[in-house]
Scaffold this active site. Structure first.
Site, PDB file in Angstrom:
ATOM      1  N   HIS A 187       0.857  -1.188   0.000  1.00  0.00           N
ATOM      2  CA  HIS A 187       0.000   0.000   0.000  1.00  0.00           C
ATOM      3  C   HIS A 187       0.893   1.238   0.000  1.00  0.00           C
ATOM      4  O   HIS A 187       1.717   1.420   0.899  1.00  0.00           O
ATOM      5  CB  HIS A 187      -0.933   0.006   1.207  1.00  0.00           C
ATOM      6  CG  HIS A 187      -2.052  -0.987   1.104  1.00  0.00           C
ATOM      7  ND1 HIS A 187      -2.622  -1.595   2.201  1.00  0.00           N
ATOM      8  CD2 HIS A 187      -2.719  -1.470   0.016  1.00  0.00           C
ATOM      9  CE1 HIS A 187      -3.579  -2.416   1.794  1.00  0.00           C
ATOM     10  NE2 HIS A 187      -3.655  -2.356   0.473  1.00  0.00           N
TER      11      HIS A 187
ATOM     12  N   GLU B 113       1.754   3.811   3.047  1.00  0.00           N
ATOM     13  CA  GLU B 113       2.241   3.275   4.313  1.00  0.00           C
ATOM     14  C   GLU B 113       3.767   3.310   4.334  1.00  0.00           C
ATOM     15  O   GLU B 113       4.450   2.277   4.330  1.00  0.00           O
ATOM     16  CB  GLU B 113       1.674   1.866   4.521  1.00  0.00           C
ATOM     17  CG  GLU B 113       0.150   1.884   4.576  1.00  0.00           C
ATOM     18  CD  GLU B 113      -0.502   0.509   4.511  1.00  0.00           C
ATOM     19  OE1 GLU B 113       0.244  -0.503   4.545  1.00  0.00           O
ATOM     20  OE2 GLU B 113      -1.744   0.434   4.415  1.00  0.00           O
TER      21      GLU B 113
ATOM     22  N   ARG C  40      -3.126   4.984  -2.031  1.00  0.00           N
ATOM     23  CA  ARG C  40      -3.013   3.624  -1.484  1.00  0.00           C
ATOM     24  C   ARG C  40      -2.781   2.557  -2.552  1.00  0.00           C
ATOM     25  O   ARG C  40      -1.987   1.636  -2.368  1.00  0.00           O
ATOM     26  CB  ARG C  40      -4.309   3.299  -0.721  1.00  0.00           C
ATOM     27  CG  ARG C  40      -4.510   1.837  -0.317  1.00  0.00           C
ATOM     28  CD  ARG C  40      -5.888   1.694   0.335  1.00  0.00           C
ATOM     29  NE  ARG C  40      -6.318   0.325   0.493  1.00  0.00           N
ATOM     30  CZ  ARG C  40      -6.258  -0.368   1.636  1.00  0.00           C
ATOM     31  NH1 ARG C  40      -5.732   0.202   2.716  1.00  0.00           N
ATOM     32  NH2 ARG C  40      -6.709  -1.605   1.717  1.00  0.00           N
TER      33      ARG C  40
ATOM     34  N   HIS D 240       2.589  -3.712   6.895  1.00  0.00           N
ATOM     35  CA  HIS D 240       1.642  -2.625   6.612  1.00  0.00           C
ATOM     36  C   HIS D 240       1.648  -1.629   7.773  1.00  0.00           C
ATOM     37  O   HIS D 240       2.345  -1.791   8.761  1.00  0.00           O
ATOM     38  CB  HIS D 240       0.217  -3.182   6.478  1.00  0.00           C
ATOM     39  CG  HIS D 240      -0.014  -4.066   5.295  1.00  0.00           C
ATOM     40  ND1 HIS D 240      -0.900  -3.759   4.286  1.00  0.00           N
ATOM     41  CD2 HIS D 240       0.511  -5.271   4.953  1.00  0.00           C
ATOM     42  CE1 HIS D 240      -0.917  -4.733   3.385  1.00  0.00           C
ATOM     43  NE2 HIS D 240      -0.056  -5.654   3.771  1.00  0.00           N
TER      44      HIS D 240
ATOM     45  N   GLU E 100       0.649  -4.794  11.110  1.00  0.00           N
ATOM     46  CA  GLU E 100       0.175  -3.408  10.998  1.00  0.00           C
ATOM     47  C   GLU E 100       0.960  -2.614  12.037  1.00  0.00           C
ATOM     48  O   GLU E 100       0.727  -2.757  13.247  1.00  0.00           O
ATOM     49  CB  GLU E 100      -1.331  -3.315  11.256  1.00  0.00           C
ATOM     50  CG  GLU E 100      -2.204  -4.054  10.255  1.00  0.00           C
ATOM     51  CD  GLU E 100      -2.382  -3.310   8.933  1.00  0.00           C
ATOM     52  OE1 GLU E 100      -1.864  -2.174   8.809  1.00  0.00           O
ATOM     53  OE2 GLU E 100      -3.048  -3.864   8.033  1.00  0.00           O
TER      54      GLU E 100
END
Length: 373
Positions: free
Chosen positions: A99, A102, A159, A230, A304
């Site tokens: 993405h 990020e 994104r 991510h 994440e």
């Protein structure tokens, strides 16, 4: 998700010096002079990858394993030492930057490589690990989208990829983490090509997803662990994203994930929640994590990274180091656990002969005591 203007303004100092290619400074030739606490545009990351390979030819090689929609190379670094017995090695996969917005993810992949390079000659346990495992590390998977996110202030939160829109639509790009052939298009996706979760016209329609499925898919028996990095939310996600499907080794995945979260918390007290996406975030389908588990890679996780919403995808540069240290601790924990499960003879006895620890556990202890964690 819309973000308050005060968060968007945090990106302004970055672009004040990076609005044109002419303003980019040439990175130092030495990888040790490279600033791992700053975000870097793609051309600096590419130059860094070249320098890493040049300075460590016995440890690092690079492979172009695909090309993006716009024709940019998708390149990985392979870290590993020759196995002294000539036996077939296993491997770990890590990708960052699927993405575009990020930015902390590519920063971590670079940090991960740097830490391995720093300690591989001084720690016999890490040396043994590198003799038995190859690390396939892709610092930026969504190269087109990442480059676009550096274009100007208005594109910072892009994104998706940059593929052309389908007929009847004016919006570019596909959410690459909804494009893998794992319950594709069933939950947590959009068929609206203007949506940030647009899953594409078909599973694996995008060249970036094709590159990963072809490279990893041809090495399923070799790859023990699949890690995709991510942000944000401080989560360790395990398969599957579909709420009605559970991984056959679910309890084991949870245990390994929770051990990683515990190691991450030791550094700065940050909590990382472990669970499937439906349990701790939202249902989704077509993720690379789910695909990896579906094809037979038993340990597959999504990290994440920081934070939990204050800055989101605009994580300030002063948080790069602590975020990367946390992620390194978590990833080493998972890799160590998987290594121990695979190499059952990887046990060593302590000097006193009283306690027995695994090679991988000793590695984690070394990295902690030397300040690398």
């Amino acid at each position: 998700m819309s973000l308050p203007w005060r968060l968007l303004l945090l990106a302004l100092p970055v672009f004040s010096a990076l609005e044109t290619c002419d303003s980019l400074t040439v990175e130092p030739d030495s990888i040790w002079d490279y600033d791992y606490t700053k975000y870097h545009p793609m051309e600096e990351i590419s130059r860094w990858m070249h320098n890493v390979q040049r300075h460590f030819p016995d440890l690092v090689s690079s492979t172009v394993y695909g090309r993006t929609f716009e024709g940019n190379n998708i390149t990985l670094l392979k870290l590993g030492l020759a196995n002294p017995k000539g036996t077939e090695k296993k491997a770990v996969w890590m990708d960052c930057g699927i993405h575009a917005r990020e930015w902390i993810a590519p920063a971590f992949c670079q940090w991960f490589v740097k830490e391995i390079l720093k300690s591989h000659k001084t720690d016999p346990n890490l040396m043994e690990l590198l003799q038995n495992l190859d690390f396939y590390v892709t610092p930026v998977l969504n190269v087109d989208g990442y480059m676009f996110s550096w274009s100007n202030q208005s594109t910072r939160l892009w994104r998706k990829s940059r593929s052309s829109p389908p007929a009847g639509c004016d919006c570019y790009g596909v959410d690459l983490n909804r494009n893998f052939p794992a319950n594709w298009g069933t939950v947590g996706v959009s068929r609206d090509c203007c949506s940030n979760t647009y899953c594409g016209q078909a599973a694996v329609s995008e060249p970036e997803a094709q590159a990963v499925t072809q490279f990893v898919g041809s090495r399923v028996k070799q790859i023990l662990c699949f890690l995709t990095i991510h942000s944000s939310g401080q989560l360790i996600l395990l398969p599957y994203g579909h709420p009605q499907i559970a991984a056959p080794n679910y309890q084991e995945l949870v245990a390994v994930g929770e051990a990683a979260a515990a190691e991450m918390k030791k550094l700065y007290g940050m909590d990382y929640t472990v669970g499937t996406s439906p349990q701790v975030l939202y249902p989704n389908s077509g993720s690379s994590r789910d695909w990896a588990r579906l094809v037979g890679i038993n340990f597959s996780y999504t990290f994440e990274l920081r934070d939990k919403g204050e800055f989101g995808h605009l994580l300030p540069e002063e948080q790069i180091e602590p975020a990367c240290r946390e992620a390194f601790a978590g990833s080493i924990s998972i890799i160590s656990n998987v290594y121990d499960k695979t190499f059952s003879n990887a046990a060593v006895t302590t000097v006193t002969g009283i306690a027995t620890v695994t090679r991988a556990t000793a590695l984690a202890l070394f990295l902690t005591t030397t300040g690398l964690l």
